[in-house]
Design a protein around this motif. Structure first.
Motif, short mmCIF file in Angstrom:
data_model
loop_
_atom_site.label_atom_id
_atom_site.label_comp_id
_atom_site.label_asym_id
_atom_site.label_seq_id
_atom_site.Cartn_x
_atom_site.Cartn_y
_atom_site.Cartn_z
N TRP A 145 -2.51 9.00 2.11
CA TRP A 145 -3.90 8.95 2.56
C TRP A 145 -4.03 8.15 3.86
N LEU A 186 0.83 -1.21 0.00
CA LEU A 186 0.00 0.00 0.00
C LEU A 186 0.87 1.26 0.00
N GLU A 187 2.08 1.14 -0.53
CA GLU A 187 3.00 2.27 -0.51
C GLU A 187 2.44 3.50 -1.23
N THR A 188 1.69 3.28 -2.31
CA THR A 188 1.16 4.41 -3.07
C THR A 188 0.06 5.15 -2.31
N ALA A 189 -0.49 4.52 -1.31
CA ALA A 189 -1.59 5.13 -0.54
C ALA A 189 -1.11 5.67 0.81
N HIS A 190 0.20 5.71 1.02
CA HIS A 190 0.73 6.14 2.31
C HIS A 190 0.26 7.53 2.72
N ASN A 219 8.65 9.98 3.47
CA ASN A 219 9.40 8.80 3.02
C ASN A 219 10.68 8.60 3.83
#
Length: 315
Positions: free
Chosen positions: A29, A23-27, A91
């Protein structure tokens, strides 16, 4: 940021916290509910501490233990959430090896302390209901202080072997921790060689020591229920049982999910779904947020003081 993503790393000085794998792309949110829960945790627990400090009628064993629970919840959340938010928003995944072990110590120490506090609160309810005339003489301020010190010391001593064992292993597999924080087994799994000592000790703490805490709570409530059912009227029984509901809710919120996630993480062989990992991470920030809400809603004295503080003073 240094590149530590190789699969062969010997005793790295830095670990990489992966966050929520899958779920890295949704971090960005995912950070919103974490941040919201942390702010509610800070507000709720500091409110409990302020109300108990200002209101002399709340200066008793039950509320002293509640303040201790609030401070523990603040410590547990602060051990996890700030670093998690830095991962989500900036990050910032690197964490020094010593800092990782320090975080591990505080997370598991606060969890163990919270478990002990819930036992102390069960003992307080037992004495208050089963021996009401002797409550003030049994649970004096000196006795409460000794119990609090024993709970904190127990938490530190039980947690220390986690760190000492983890420090002695050689980490030659990878330095990527598939979590938001340095939990004990997530770090130990990265070590090479025979790490059964860490695994067995962690299981011992989970099943024996925390299981013993649950046993004492159950025994206390068996005696409490016997005393409640011996009361002459239904109203008296309901009123007496009502003094225990907030404590029971805190026990359910803390122990049941904690037992499930701890055991499933050890014995489930398949890789967990990213949503399961997210829920498991949120577990450690949920009880600290929910406890002040539970006590604020279900405990009449706390609720009345909150209403007086926020409503009447604001009017």
């Amino acid at each position: 940021m240094s590149d530590f993503n190789s699969t062969k790393v010997t005793n790295p000085s830095t670990f990489i916290l992966q966050g929520i794998p899958g779920l890295e792309t949704a971090h960005v949110w995912i950070a919103i509910p974490f941040c919201t829960m942390y702010l509610v945790t800070l507000f709720g627990n500091f409110t409990i501490l302020c109300i108990v400090k200002m209101e002399l009628s709340l200066h008793g064993p039950m509320y002293y233990f509640l303040c201790m629970l609030a401070m523990t919840d603040l410590g547990l959340s602060t051990s996890i959430v700030p670093k998690a938010l830095s991962i989500f928003w900036f990050n910032s995944r690197e964490i020094n090896f010593s800092a990782c072990l320090t975080q591990m110590f505080f997370i598991h120490c606060f969890i163990t302390i919270e478990s002990g506090i819930l036992v102390a609160m069960a003992v307080d309810r037992y004495v208050a209901i089963c021996h009401p005339l002797r409550h003030s003489t049994i649970l004096t301020n000196a006795t409460v202080t000794k119990i609090a010190l024993a709970v904190v010391l127990r938490g530190a001593l039980i947690t220390l072997p986690y760190v000492l064992l983890a420090r002695q292993w050689s980490y030659c597999r990878t330095n990527i921790v598939p979590q938001l924080y340095c939990a004990h087994m997530n770090v130990v799994w990265l070590a090479c060689g025979d790490t059964r000592a860490s695994s067995h000790y962690g299981l011992f703490v989970l099943l024996c020591l925390k299981g013993l805490d649950v046993f004492f709570i159950v025994v206390s409530y068996i005696q409490i229920l016997r005393a409640i059912f011996s009361l002459p009227t239904k109203d008296a029984r309901l009123k007496t049982f009502g003094t225990c509901t907030s404590h029971l809710c805190s026990i359910l919120v803390f122990h049941i999910p904690g037992l499930y996630f701890s055991l499933s993480g050890r014995f489930e062989e398949k890789k967990p779904h990213p949503v399961q990992v997210l829920i498991a991470n949120m577990y450690y920030v949920m009880p600290p947020m929910l406890n002040p809400i539970i006590y604020g809603v279900m405990t009449k004295q706390i609720r009345n003081q909150m209403l007086h503080f926020f409503v009447y003073k604001g009017a």
